[in-house]
Every structure is written in C-alpha cells, then in structure tokens.
Scaffold this motif. Structure first.
Motif, PDB file in Angstrom:
ATOM      1  N   GLY A  17       0.796  -1.224   0.000  1.00  0.00           N
ATOM      2  CA  GLY A  17       0.000   0.000   0.000  1.00  0.00           C
ATOM      3  C   GLY A  17       0.828   1.273   0.000  1.00  0.00           C
ATOM      4  N   LEU A  18       1.844   1.314   0.846  1.00  0.00           N
ATOM      5  CA  LEU A  18       2.613   2.554   1.017  1.00  0.00           C
ATOM      6  C   LEU A  18       3.754   2.729   0.017  1.00  0.00           C
ATOM      7  N   GLN A  19       4.144   1.661  -0.669  1.00  0.00           N
ATOM      8  CA  GLN A  19       5.365   1.765  -1.480  1.00  0.00           C
ATOM      9  C   GLN A  19       5.277   2.774  -2.626  1.00  0.00           C
ATOM     10  N   ASN A  20       4.049   3.066  -3.082  1.00  0.00           N
ATOM     11  CA  ASN A  20       3.909   4.005  -4.196  1.00  0.00           C
ATOM     12  C   ASN A  20       3.716   5.456  -3.772  1.00  0.00           C
ATOM     13  N   GLU A  21       3.657   5.699  -2.453  1.00  0.00           N
ATOM     14  CA  GLU A  21       3.463   7.077  -1.983  1.00  0.00           C
ATOM     15  C   GLU A  21       4.675   7.940  -2.352  1.00  0.00           C
ATOM     16  N   LYS A  22       4.383   9.128  -2.856  1.00  0.00           N
ATOM     17  CA  LYS A  22       5.479  10.025  -3.287  1.00  0.00           C
ATOM     18  C   LYS A  22       6.195  10.668  -2.093  1.00  0.00           C
ATOM     19  N   GLU A  23       5.395  11.130  -1.125  1.00  0.00           N
ATOM     20  CA  GLU A  23       5.991  11.788   0.050  1.00  0.00           C
ATOM     21  C   GLU A  23       6.593  10.737   0.977  1.00  0.00           C
ATOM     22  N   THR A  24       7.772  11.015   1.493  1.00  0.00           N
ATOM     23  CA  THR A  24       8.413  10.058   2.403  1.00  0.00           C
ATOM     24  C   THR A  24       7.613   9.967   3.704  1.00  0.00           C
ATOM     25  N   ILE A  25       7.291   8.753   4.074  1.00  0.00           N
ATOM     26  CA  ILE A  25       6.550   8.526   5.323  1.00  0.00           C
ATOM     27  C   ILE A  25       7.549   8.124   6.387  1.00  0.00           C
ATOM     28  N   PRO A  57      12.181   4.086  -2.966  1.00  0.00           N
ATOM     29  CA  PRO A  57      12.688   4.877  -1.842  1.00  0.00           C
ATOM     30  C   PRO A  57      11.836   4.763  -0.578  1.00  0.00           C
ATOM     31  N   GLN A  58      10.508   4.581  -0.756  1.00  0.00           N
ATOM     32  CA  GLN A  58       9.597   4.530   0.390  1.00  0.00           C
ATOM     33  C   GLN A  58       9.920   3.370   1.335  1.00  0.00           C
ATOM     34  N   MET A  59      10.549   2.318   0.809  1.00  0.00           N
ATOM     35  CA  MET A  59      10.843   1.135   1.621  1.00  0.00           C
ATOM     36  C   MET A  59      12.252   1.158   2.225  1.00  0.00           C
ATOM     37  N   ALA A  60      12.933   2.284   2.105  1.00  0.00           N
ATOM     38  CA  ALA A  60      14.310   2.394   2.609  1.00  0.00           C
ATOM     39  C   ALA A  60      14.403   2.207   4.124  1.00  0.00           C
ATOM     40  N   THR A  61      13.301   2.423   4.834  1.00  0.00           N
ATOM     41  CA  THR A  61      13.307   2.316   6.307  1.00  0.00           C
ATOM     42  C   THR A  61      12.882   0.925   6.797  1.00  0.00           C
ATOM     43  N   SER A  62      12.844  -0.052   5.904  1.00  0.00           N
ATOM     44  CA  SER A  62      12.321  -1.380   6.277  1.00  0.00           C
ATOM     45  C   SER A  62      13.049  -2.015   7.461  1.00  0.00           C
ATOM     46  N   GLY A 236      -7.530   1.128   1.899  1.00  0.00           N
ATOM     47  CA  GLY A 236      -7.385   1.004   0.450  1.00  0.00           C
ATOM     48  C   GLY A 236      -6.086   1.614  -0.058  1.00  0.00           C
ATOM     49  N   LEU A 237      -5.060   1.618   0.794  1.00  0.00           N
ATOM     50  CA  LEU A 237      -3.770   2.203   0.403  1.00  0.00           C
ATOM     51  C   LEU A 237      -3.224   1.530  -0.843  1.00  0.00           C
ATOM     52  N   GLY A 238      -2.578   2.303  -1.681  1.00  0.00           N
ATOM     53  CA  GLY A 238      -1.918   1.760  -2.869  1.00  0.00           C
ATOM     54  C   GLY A 238      -2.609   2.180  -4.143  1.00  0.00           C
ATOM     55  N   GLY A 239      -1.922   2.941  -4.952  1.00  0.00           N
ATOM     56  CA  GLY A 239      -2.494   3.355  -6.232  1.00  0.00           C
ATOM     57  C   GLY A 239      -2.256   2.288  -7.279  1.00  0.00           C
ATOM     58  N   CYS A 240      -2.819   2.486  -8.444  1.00  0.00           N
ATOM     59  CA  CYS A 240      -2.558   1.565  -9.555  1.00  0.00           C
ATOM     60  C   CYS A 240      -1.764   2.327 -10.604  1.00  0.00           C
TER      61      CYS A 240
END
Length: 303
Positions: A17-25, A57-62, A236-240
């Motif tokens: 869900g979060l991997q496609n978010e543009k802003e860093t979470i 980049p969003q998953m860099a904090t895994s 419903g997180l996650g765009g297509c």
C-alpha cells in the motif's frame, strides 16, 4: 453453496500500500501503523520490502521498521525479497515470511525486468533454498493473472506454468493477483476453479485490486470456489500505476465488512482496523479509500 467458515486476511498496506506514496513517510508512522494492525488481530502483515532504495525509496526504512514493531507471538511479519541481498537483509531483520514474485504475462516480465518469466523465477532458486534452510515461510506471488497492461488477456496455461514453477521452488502459499484490477467474477471463478486442481486450495490466496470497482465481487467469486486467504490494504492504500487516479488494493475495512455480513470468521476487530485506516489517512492528508471505513467513522462522529 458452502463458503469457508473462516478466512485469513493478509494485511498488505504497510508494504504494497505505502510503497507508491510520493511523500516520504517517517519510519515511526509505519511502525505505529503496523502496531495498530497487529493489535487489530491480523495473523499476517506484509510489513517490509528489501528492494534497492534507488527503485523503491519509500521502503528504505524497512530495517528500522522491522526492528521497532511490537511483535505479537503467532503473527507472521512478511517481507518482499527480490534477490539474495534482499533475503539476507530480511533474515537479519527477523522477517517470518519471504515473498518472491513472478508475472503470468511474458510481455510484463520483459518490459519490467527485461527477462522471460522462466528466467525471472529461476533467479529466485537460491533465495528459496536459503529461506527454507533458515526455516522461513516462503510465499510466491503471481502478478497479471487476469490481464496485462501490455498484452491484454493472459492465458490460463501461462498462469498454471508460473504456479508450478513457484510450487517447485517450495512456496508454502501462492498469491493469485489481479495487478491491474481488470478481473470480473465469472473469469475469477473459472481461473480459481482451474488453479485449485493444481495447488492445495488452503494455500492459494486472492489478491484483488479495485481499479474497476470489482474487487469485492471477485472475492465473493473466490469464496464460492472455496478460497480462504485474501489480501487487502487498510484504507485502500496503494495506487494503480497503470490507471491514473485509480485505487489499488481492496480496502481491508470493506473486506472485513463483507466477511462479517457473510458470517465468516476472520479473528480481526473491524473497529480497530477503521481506527488504523483513519490514522494513516490523516497522516497522508487525504480521505480513506475505504467505503466501510469512512461510513463507520462518520457514524461514530455523528453519535
């Protein structure tokens, strides 16, 4: 018609869900989200992805997320691993389940990773071997089962071929994914009926995207076949990426509301999932994509 009396819902919001978010979470927000989902009662949470930060980049904090979450005994915390480097990082981070993937569409495989389906899955052989040696669960995901953005229709024989390849690598569970959300119930019913002849029914899962608003109907069609594992994403997180502005994963709150209405046990507290969905939506600065989540939140606010 007899539906399964109990289903497992795999929560994929923190990763898929979060991997496609543009802003860093920030990591602390992801940690809080995983903790809320754990408390809500999910038995399996896809929490991390050990891919190159250059690509996602969003998953860099895994690693940070996996180190800080409040783990609950018996809950499976999964991580996507694209290669041996990713597997080693996931093992070091204490992931319980490793997720590998392959497309059912030859065109998708060539366009995305520049190799054939067979080659792409062969690359996971060492990953699969080591994961099993380390006593970890191995999950395989098949994308573009019901349609491909490049070639359109995907033949069932291609899906069966990938299923067999993942089975032979030792996958404990295999996801049947409608990556671009084009499936409709009759097609889902037919495909699932074929696949349950090729792999144990209790180890097949449905991963439906809601791009065309068909995800819940497709889950219902899968329940008719007897499939008892489903993937969903809180709020419903996650765009297509192939349909501008479209939603991606089906919302967990909506799936739980459906299961509740059908009298199917999930072991998950819907109210707590609604809280988690509203929490992450507030952080992202937008309304939740879950119909049930928003309706329940509005009803609470009005009372």
């Amino acid at each position: 018609m007899t539906f399964p009396s109990k289903v497992k819902i795999v929560e994929v919001g923190p990763r898929d869900g979060l991997q496609n978010e543009k802003e860093t979470i920030p990591a602390e927000v992801k940690i809080a989200l995983v903790d809320q989902l754990t408390q809500a009662g999910f038995a399996n949470i896809e929490a991390a992805s050990f891919v190159s930060p250059k690509w996602v980049p969003q998953m860099a904090t895994s690693t940070e997320v996996m180190a800080a979450i409040q783990r609950k005994p018996g809950v499976i915390y999964s991580a996507l691993v694209p290669n041996m480097k990713g597997l080693e990082a996931a093992l070091a981070a204490g992931a319980d389940e490793m997720v590998i993937f392959g497309a059912a569409s030859e065109a998708f495989s060539q366009k995305n990773i520049n190799c054939s389906i067979a080659e792409s899955i062969e690359r996971f052989r060492d990953v699969a071997t080591l994961a099993k040696q380390e006593g970890k669960r191995l999950r395989g995901s098949i994308s573009c089962v019901f349609g491909c953005p490049y070639q359109g229709e995907v033949g069932i024989d291609s899906v069966v071929d990938v299923l067999h390849r993942l089975r032979d690598l030792g996958c404990d569970e295999i996801d049947i994914a409608d990556t671009i959300g084009v499936a409709t119930p009759n097609k889902v019913h037919a495909v699932m009926q074929r696949l349950v002849q090729e792999f144990p029914i209790d180890r097949l899962s449905g991963h439906f995207h809601d791009t065309y608003g068909q995800a819940l109907a497709n889950i219902y069609a899968s329940l008719e076949v007897g499939i008892s594992i489903y993937h969903s994403s809180v709020a419903g997180l996650g765009g297509c990426p192939y349909a501008k502005g479209a939603t991606g994963n089906v919302a967990s709150e909506d799936v739980l509301y459906l299961m509740q209405g059908l009298g199917i046990e999930t072991g998950i507290d819907l109210d707590k999932v609604v809280d988690a969905g509203q929490f992450i939506s507030r952080h992202l600065g937008r309304k939740s994509a879950s119909h049930a989540g928003n309706a329940i939140a509005a009803k609470r606010a009005a009372s």
